[in-house]
Design a protein around this motif. Sequence first.
Motif, PDB file in Angstrom:
ATOM      1  N   TRP A  14     -17.015 -30.591  30.154  1.00  0.00           N
ATOM      2  CA  TRP A  14     -16.416 -30.010  28.947  1.00  0.00           C
ATOM      3  C   TRP A  14     -16.209 -31.066  27.862  1.00  0.00           C
ATOM      4  N   THR A  15     -17.070 -32.051  27.840  1.00  0.00           N
ATOM      5  CA  THR A  15     -16.956 -33.132  26.859  1.00  0.00           C
ATOM      6  C   THR A  15     -16.997 -32.578  25.437  1.00  0.00           C
ATOM      7  N   GLY A  16     -16.006 -32.957  24.633  1.00  0.00           N
ATOM      8  CA  GLY A  16     -15.962 -32.516  23.248  1.00  0.00           C
ATOM      9  C   GLY A  16     -15.490 -31.091  23.062  1.00  0.00           C
ATOM     10  N   ARG A  17     -15.028 -30.465  24.129  1.00  0.00           N
ATOM     11  CA  ARG A  17     -14.581 -29.079  24.041  1.00  0.00           C
ATOM     12  C   ARG A  17     -13.093 -28.993  24.395  1.00  0.00           C
ATOM     13  N   PRO A  18     -12.426 -27.979  23.891  1.00  0.00           N
ATOM     14  CA  PRO A  18     -10.978 -27.863  24.123  1.00  0.00           C
ATOM     15  C   PRO A  18     -10.668 -27.335  25.524  1.00  0.00           C
ATOM     16  N   ALA A  19     -10.727 -28.235  26.506  1.00  0.00           N
ATOM     17  CA  ALA A  19     -10.464 -27.855  27.895  1.00  0.00           C
ATOM     18  C   ALA A  19      -8.964 -27.989  28.166  1.00  0.00           C
ATOM     19  N   ARG A  20      -8.300 -26.866  28.305  1.00  0.00           N
ATOM     20  CA  ARG A  20      -6.841 -26.839  28.471  1.00  0.00           C
ATOM     21  C   ARG A  20      -6.484 -26.573  29.929  1.00  0.00           C
ATOM     22  N   PRO A  21      -5.802 -27.537  30.578  1.00  0.00           N
ATOM     23  CA  PRO A  21      -5.437 -27.341  31.987  1.00  0.00           C
ATOM     24  C   PRO A  21      -4.117 -26.585  32.139  1.00  0.00           C
ATOM     25  N   GLU A  22      -4.088 -25.688  33.119  1.00  0.00           N
ATOM     26  CA  GLU A  22      -2.864 -24.975  33.471  1.00  0.00           C
ATOM     27  C   GLU A  22      -2.658 -25.120  34.971  1.00  0.00           C
ATOM     28  N   ARG A  23      -1.522 -25.632  35.361  1.00  0.00           N
ATOM     29  CA  ARG A  23      -1.240 -25.854  36.781  1.00  0.00           C
ATOM     30  C   ARG A  23      -1.114 -24.522  37.512  1.00  0.00           C
ATOM     31  N   ILE A  24      -1.746 -24.427  38.666  1.00  0.00           N
ATOM     32  CA  ILE A  24      -1.627 -23.258  39.527  1.00  0.00           C
ATOM     33  C   ILE A  24      -0.677 -23.639  40.659  1.00  0.00           C
ATOM     34  N   ALA A  25       0.458 -22.978  40.694  1.00  0.00           N
ATOM     35  CA  ALA A  25       1.508 -23.346  41.661  1.00  0.00           C
ATOM     36  C   ALA A  25       1.278 -22.660  42.997  1.00  0.00           C
ATOM     37  N   SER A  26       0.191 -23.005  43.639  1.00  0.00           N
ATOM     38  CA  SER A  26      -0.091 -22.484  44.980  1.00  0.00           C
ATOM     39  C   SER A  26      -0.885 -23.535  45.736  1.00  0.00           C
ATOM     40  N   GLY A  27      -0.945 -23.361  47.039  1.00  0.00           N
ATOM     41  CA  GLY A  27      -1.652 -24.328  47.860  1.00  0.00           C
ATOM     42  C   GLY A  27      -0.689 -25.355  48.431  1.00  0.00           C
ATOM     43  N   ILE A  28      -0.914 -25.726  49.688  1.00  0.00           N
ATOM     44  CA  ILE A  28      -0.035 -26.691  50.349  1.00  0.00           C
ATOM     45  C   ILE A  28      -0.806 -27.907  50.854  1.00  0.00           C
ATOM     46  N   THR A  29      -1.998 -28.101  50.300  1.00  0.00           N
ATOM     47  CA  THR A  29      -2.796 -29.271  50.685  1.00  0.00           C
ATOM     48  C   THR A  29      -3.261 -30.045  49.464  1.00  0.00           C
ATOM     49  N   ASN A  30      -3.724 -29.339  48.438  1.00  0.00           N
ATOM     50  CA  ASN A  30      -4.300 -29.966  47.255  1.00  0.00           C
ATOM     51  C   ASN A  30      -3.507 -29.583  46.004  1.00  0.00           C
ATOM     52  N   VAL A  31      -3.925 -30.138  44.871  1.00  0.00           N
ATOM     53  CA  VAL A  31      -3.329 -29.802  43.581  1.00  0.00           C
ATOM     54  C   VAL A  31      -4.366 -29.004  42.799  1.00  0.00           C
ATOM     55  N   ASN A  32      -4.002 -27.793  42.398  1.00  0.00           N
ATOM     56  CA  ASN A  32      -4.957 -26.858  41.816  1.00  0.00           C
ATOM     57  C   ASN A  32      -4.657 -26.575  40.347  1.00  0.00           C
ATOM     58  N   TRP A  33      -5.734 -26.416  39.571  1.00  0.00           N
ATOM     59  CA  TRP A  33      -5.609 -26.200  38.131  1.00  0.00           C
ATOM     60  C   TRP A  33      -6.554 -25.100  37.663  1.00  0.00           C
ATOM     61  N   ARG A  34      -6.129 -24.403  36.648  1.00  0.00           N
ATOM     62  CA  ARG A  34      -6.987 -23.490  35.887  1.00  0.00           C
ATOM     63  C   ARG A  34      -7.394 -24.223  34.616  1.00  0.00           C
ATOM     64  N   ILE A  35      -8.696 -24.317  34.350  1.00  0.00           N
ATOM     65  CA  ILE A  35      -9.197 -24.971  33.149  1.00  0.00           C
ATOM     66  C   ILE A  35      -9.666 -23.885  32.175  1.00  0.00           C
ATOM     67  N   CYS A  36      -9.001 -23.800  31.027  1.00  0.00           N
ATOM     68  CA  CYS A  36      -9.299 -22.756  30.033  1.00  0.00           C
ATOM     69  C   CYS A  36      -9.995 -23.384  28.832  1.00  0.00           C
ATOM     70  N   LEU A  37     -11.109 -22.808  28.442  1.00  0.00           N
ATOM     71  CA  LEU A  37     -11.831 -23.257  27.259  1.00  0.00           C
ATOM     72  C   LEU A  37     -11.494 -22.306  26.114  1.00  0.00           C
ATOM     73  N   ASP A  38     -10.731 -22.799  25.151  1.00  0.00           N
ATOM     74  CA  ASP A  38     -10.245 -21.929  24.089  1.00  0.00           C
ATOM     75  C   ASP A  38     -11.347 -21.482  23.138  1.00  0.00           C
ATOM     76  N   ASP A  39     -12.453 -22.238  23.078  1.00  0.00           N
ATOM     77  CA  ASP A  39     -13.511 -21.849  22.141  1.00  0.00           C
ATOM     78  C   ASP A  39     -14.342 -20.679  22.665  1.00  0.00           C
ATOM     79  N   THR A  40     -14.603 -20.634  23.961  1.00  0.00           N
ATOM     80  CA  THR A  40     -15.438 -19.561  24.524  1.00  0.00           C
ATOM     81  C   THR A  40     -14.670 -18.648  25.475  1.00  0.00           C
ATOM     82  N   HIS A  41     -13.402 -18.972  25.692  1.00  0.00           N
ATOM     83  CA  HIS A  41     -12.540 -18.192  26.600  1.00  0.00           C
ATOM     84  C   HIS A  41     -13.064 -18.183  28.034  1.00  0.00           C
ATOM     85  N   GLU A  42     -13.818 -19.209  28.397  1.00  0.00           N
ATOM     86  CA  GLU A  42     -14.240 -19.366  29.789  1.00  0.00           C
ATOM     87  C   GLU A  42     -13.103 -19.981  30.602  1.00  0.00           C
ATOM     88  N   THR A  43     -13.115 -19.728  31.886  1.00  0.00           N
ATOM     89  CA  THR A  43     -12.102 -20.265  32.782  1.00  0.00           C
ATOM     90  C   THR A  43     -12.773 -20.814  34.035  1.00  0.00           C
TER      91      THR A  43
END
Length: 301
Positions: A14-43
């Motif tokens: 996502w180089t040069g793109r507005p990649a916005r991370p949102e923490r997902i508060a689940s999982g007991i082994t790893n750290v999980n994130w939702r990556i939202c692209l505000d320009d194309t609304h991809e996730t």
Amino acid sequence: MITIEQAIEKTGMWTGRPARPERIASGITNVNWRICLDDTHETFFLKIHGPGTENLIDRELAHEATIKAAATGYAPQLLFYDEADGIEVYEFLHGFRSCNVIDLQHPTIRANILKAYKAIHSSQFMSRTKTGFDQLNDHLSRLKEIDAELPEDMDHILWQVSRARDAIQAAGMETCACFNDAYVYNYMVNDALDVKIIDWEYASGNDPYWDIAMFSFESVFIGENEIEQTLALYNGASDAATAARVYLYIGVACIVWGCWATYQSRTSSIPFDFGKYADILFLRGRAVMTVPEWDRALATV
């Protein structure tokens, strides 16, 4: 552990793109994130390997399982993988949510989870085998290294496990690609009740009935009649020997994951009460092993 900003940069997706991370508060082994692209609304879904998990997880085997499970359509597609920095990026499962124990009682959801297992078990095979008994031995070795405190009756518990191992090995075992981790939140469902299975980190070649046992345990379907119903959904029919195998595996799986949780209680920085979780799992294992059904299963398998 790498930061989310470093992980986003490391992927190069996502180089040069507005990649916005949102923490997902689940999982007991790893750290999980939702990556939202505000320009194309991809996730996208981004996972950062939890600190110390390399001591528990064979990442090479997990990667192999992730690819093979996705090929069946019952797991999300992996889009990026960096083992060195512990980063994984997956397609985001739009419209899907994690199951809860109540969901697992729904007949269609249960049937679709077992259908997914059947498709994976019947078509995918792993390069290395780790049975449930192998997994337990690995955990016990780790616990010995850190001098972890185990239940006072652990010798008796392990004697019961050895009885189950000897009976099952005498009966024989075929292996295939197995999930090995029936934690309820790893089952995803949408409004149409389609199912996906996520987080293949503990996968290996194993007896497919280990997966059925763990699913039965997690959904609290552990009585003899309930096991027969589950096997009928999975195989089209049930027989006494297979039902006995599943029952024995339920008891052993409780101990495997009790040991896993004990190790995590000593090593993990994730805010989860692993010690309490271990106590519950050992209690449930005892409950399976100290009733007449256990000895009956040993004689029937």
